[in-house]
Design a protein around this motif. Structure first.
Motif, PDB file in Angstrom:
ATOM      1  N   PRO A   5       0.840  -1.208   0.000  1.00 33.48           N
ATOM      2  CA  PRO A   5       0.000   0.000   0.000  1.00 33.48           C
ATOM      3  C   PRO A   5       0.877   1.260   0.000  1.00 33.48           C
ATOM      4  N   HIS A   6       0.470   2.225  -0.771  1.00 29.50           N
ATOM      5  CA  HIS A   6       1.183   3.500  -0.862  1.00 29.50           C
ATOM      6  C   HIS A   6       0.208   4.636  -0.592  1.00 29.50           C
ATOM      7  N   ARG A   7       0.770   5.748  -0.144  1.00 24.30           N
ATOM      8  CA  ARG A   7      -0.032   6.939   0.116  1.00 24.30           C
ATOM      9  C   ARG A   7       0.632   8.116  -0.589  1.00 24.30           C
ATOM     10  N   ILE A   8      -0.191   8.877  -1.309  1.00 17.72           N
ATOM     11  CA  ILE A   8       0.266  10.094  -1.986  1.00 17.72           C
ATOM     12  C   ILE A   8      -0.399  11.270  -1.279  1.00 17.72           C
ATOM     13  N   VAL A   9       0.407  12.200  -0.825  1.00 17.80           N
ATOM     14  CA  VAL A   9      -0.110  13.405  -0.182  1.00 17.80           C
ATOM     15  C   VAL A   9       0.160  14.562  -1.137  1.00 17.80           C
ATOM     16  N   LEU A  10      -0.899  15.118  -1.686  1.00 12.58           N
ATOM     17  CA  LEU A  10      -0.773  16.256  -2.598  1.00 12.58           C
ATOM     18  C   LEU A  10      -1.012  17.523  -1.781  1.00 12.58           C
ATOM     19  N   LEU A  11      -0.010  18.347  -1.693  1.00 15.93           N
ATOM     20  CA  LEU A  11      -0.073  19.571  -0.887  1.00 15.93           C
ATOM     21  C   LEU A  11       0.111  20.783  -1.790  1.00 15.93           C
ATOM     22  N   GLU A  98       7.950   7.454 -11.376  1.00 19.12           N
ATOM     23  CA  GLU A  98       9.394   7.278 -11.171  1.00 19.12           C
ATOM     24  C   GLU A  98       9.754   6.940  -9.727  1.00 19.12           C
ATOM     25  N   THR A  99       8.796   7.032  -8.821  1.00 22.72           N
ATOM     26  CA  THR A  99       9.059   6.828  -7.403  1.00 22.72           C
ATOM     27  C   THR A  99       9.467   5.385  -7.132  1.00 22.72           C
ATOM     28  N   ASP A 100      10.461   5.215  -6.286  1.00 25.53           N
ATOM     29  CA  ASP A 100      10.942   3.891  -5.898  1.00 25.53           C
ATOM     30  C   ASP A 100       9.876   3.199  -5.052  1.00 25.53           C
ATOM     31  N   ASP A 101       9.664   1.916  -5.267  1.00 23.06           N
ATOM     32  CA  ASP A 101       8.619   1.181  -4.548  1.00 23.06           C
ATOM     33  C   ASP A 101       8.891   1.057  -3.049  1.00 23.06           C
ATOM     34  N   ASP A 102      10.100   1.374  -2.599  1.00 23.96           N
ATOM     35  CA  ASP A 102      10.393   1.390  -1.166  1.00 23.96           C
ATOM     36  C   ASP A 102       9.725   2.572  -0.469  1.00 23.96           C
ATOM     37  N   VAL A 103       9.292   3.572  -1.231  1.00 20.10           N
ATOM     38  CA  VAL A 103       8.623   4.743  -0.675  1.00 20.10           C
ATOM     39  C   VAL A 103       7.160   4.387  -0.433  1.00 20.10           C
ATOM     40  N   ALA A 104       6.767   4.369   0.849  1.00 18.79           N
ATOM     41  CA  ALA A 104       5.372   4.072   1.191  1.00 18.79           C
ATOM     42  C   ALA A 104       4.523   5.340   1.123  1.00 18.79           C
ATOM     43  N   ASP A 105       5.001   6.421   1.759  1.00 15.27           N
ATOM     44  CA  ASP A 105       4.271   7.691   1.809  1.00 15.27           C
ATOM     45  C   ASP A 105       5.071   8.771   1.100  1.00 15.27           C
ATOM     46  N   LEU A 106       4.460   9.389   0.108  1.00 10.00           N
ATOM     47  CA  LEU A 106       5.095  10.427  -0.702  1.00 10.00           C
ATOM     48  C   LEU A 106       4.295  11.713  -0.590  1.00 10.00           C
ATOM     49  N   VAL A 107       4.986  12.821  -0.347  1.00 12.94           N
ATOM     50  CA  VAL A 107       4.356  14.142  -0.367  1.00 12.94           C
ATOM     51  C   VAL A 107       4.804  14.859  -1.635  1.00 12.94           C
ATOM     52  N   VAL A 108       3.863  15.473  -2.333  1.00  9.87           N
ATOM     53  CA  VAL A 108       4.174  16.310  -3.485  1.00  9.87           C
ATOM     54  C   VAL A 108       3.690  17.717  -3.149  1.00  9.87           C
ATOM     55  N   THR A 141      -5.278  27.133  -1.530  1.00 13.32           N
ATOM     56  CA  THR A 141      -3.923  27.096  -0.995  1.00 13.32           C
ATOM     57  C   THR A 141      -3.917  26.368   0.346  1.00 13.32           C
ATOM     58  N   SER A 142      -2.823  25.677   0.613  1.00 14.47           N
ATOM     59  CA  SER A 142      -2.592  24.869   1.821  1.00 14.47           C
ATOM     60  C   SER A 142      -3.494  23.644   1.911  1.00 14.47           C
ATOM     61  N   SER A 143      -4.193  23.300   0.846  1.00 17.18           N
ATOM     62  CA  SER A 143      -5.028  22.103   0.851  1.00 17.18           C
ATOM     63  C   SER A 143      -4.182  20.852   0.737  1.00 17.18           C
ATOM     64  N   VAL A 144      -4.714  19.770   1.301  1.00 15.73           N
ATOM     65  CA  VAL A 144      -4.043  18.476   1.262  1.00 15.73           C
ATOM     66  C   VAL A 144      -5.051  17.430   0.790  1.00 15.73           C
ATOM     67  N   ALA A 145      -4.664  16.677  -0.222  1.00 13.17           N
ATOM     68  CA  ALA A 145      -5.436  15.509  -0.649  1.00 13.17           C
ATOM     69  C   ALA A 145      -4.564  14.288  -0.406  1.00 13.17           C
ATOM     70  N   VAL A 146      -5.125  13.273   0.239  1.00 17.84           N
ATOM     71  CA  VAL A 146      -4.400  12.040   0.510  1.00 17.84           C
ATOM     72  C   VAL A 146      -5.057  10.930  -0.293  1.00 17.84           C
ATOM     73  N   LEU A 147      -4.268  10.328  -1.166  1.00 21.40           N
ATOM     74  CA  LEU A 147      -4.746   9.223  -1.995  1.00 21.40           C
ATOM     75  C   LEU A 147      -3.980   7.957  -1.630  1.00 21.40           C
TER      76      LEU A 147
END
Length: 171
Positions: A5-11, A98-108, A141-147
């Motif tokens: 499972p992975h999590r993407i945090v769009l900030l 391009e993200t390495d699969d070792d990355v569980a949680d990524l913030v953009v 601005t300052s919104s966060v979406a977590v997918l």
């Protein structure tokens, strides 16, 4: 293919000023400097401990991230990526792939309209009314979406993620 499972945090960057300067160099406004630490507190309170942060090279994004990080449980590795400035949905998905699969949680840390568009494109489903809320709000601005999604980062594409959370300091 991994079933991790992975999590993407769009900030989206915090509120910026509109001085007579190049758009890329716009600094945060007072409100932005107040809101950015609140984002960090929300992330920490949500149990999100990113392994990696990808941040636009724009001044307002770098300043936002520098104010978010002290609020987190630990400092993630941070990469400043010029491709995130004025990125389209396709550009953002390519960077995510391009993200390495070792990355569980990524913030953009990036900009609209790209972040809103990629959140909408990736979300094949959502908790409750979150998709409607992100669309009504316009991803301020300052919104966060977590997918969330399961699989390899290379397999991430339209409709393969789930919108698990959406937060803004001015809800």
């Amino acid at each position: 293919m991994t079933n991790t499972p992975h999590r993407i945090v769009l900030l989206r960057h915090a509120k910026a000023e509109w001085p007579d300067t190049d758009d890329h160099e716009r600094p945060l406004a007072d409100r932005g400097r107040r809101d950015a630490p609140a984002v960090g507190r929300w992330l920490a309170g949500s149990g999100i401990t990113p392994d990696l942060a990808l941040c636009s090279t724009a001044t307002r994004c770098r300043e936002t991230w520098k104010l978010v990080v002290p609020e987190l449980a630990r400092r993630p590795r941070t990469v400043y990526d010029e491709r995130l400035y004025e990125a389209t949905t396709g550009d953002l998905i390519a960077v995510l792939n391009e993200t390495d699969d070792d990355v569980a949680d990524l913030v953009v840390v990036g900009h609209n309209p790209g972040l809103h568009a990629v959140a909408d494109a990736l979300a094949g489903g959502a908790e409750g009314d979150l998709l409607a809320r992100t669309n009504r709000s316009g991803f301020p601005t300052s919104s966060v979406a977590v997918l969330t999604f399961t699989g390899s980062w290379k397999s991430l594409e339209h409709g393969t993620a789930h919108l698990a959370a959406f937060w803004t300091p001015h809800a």
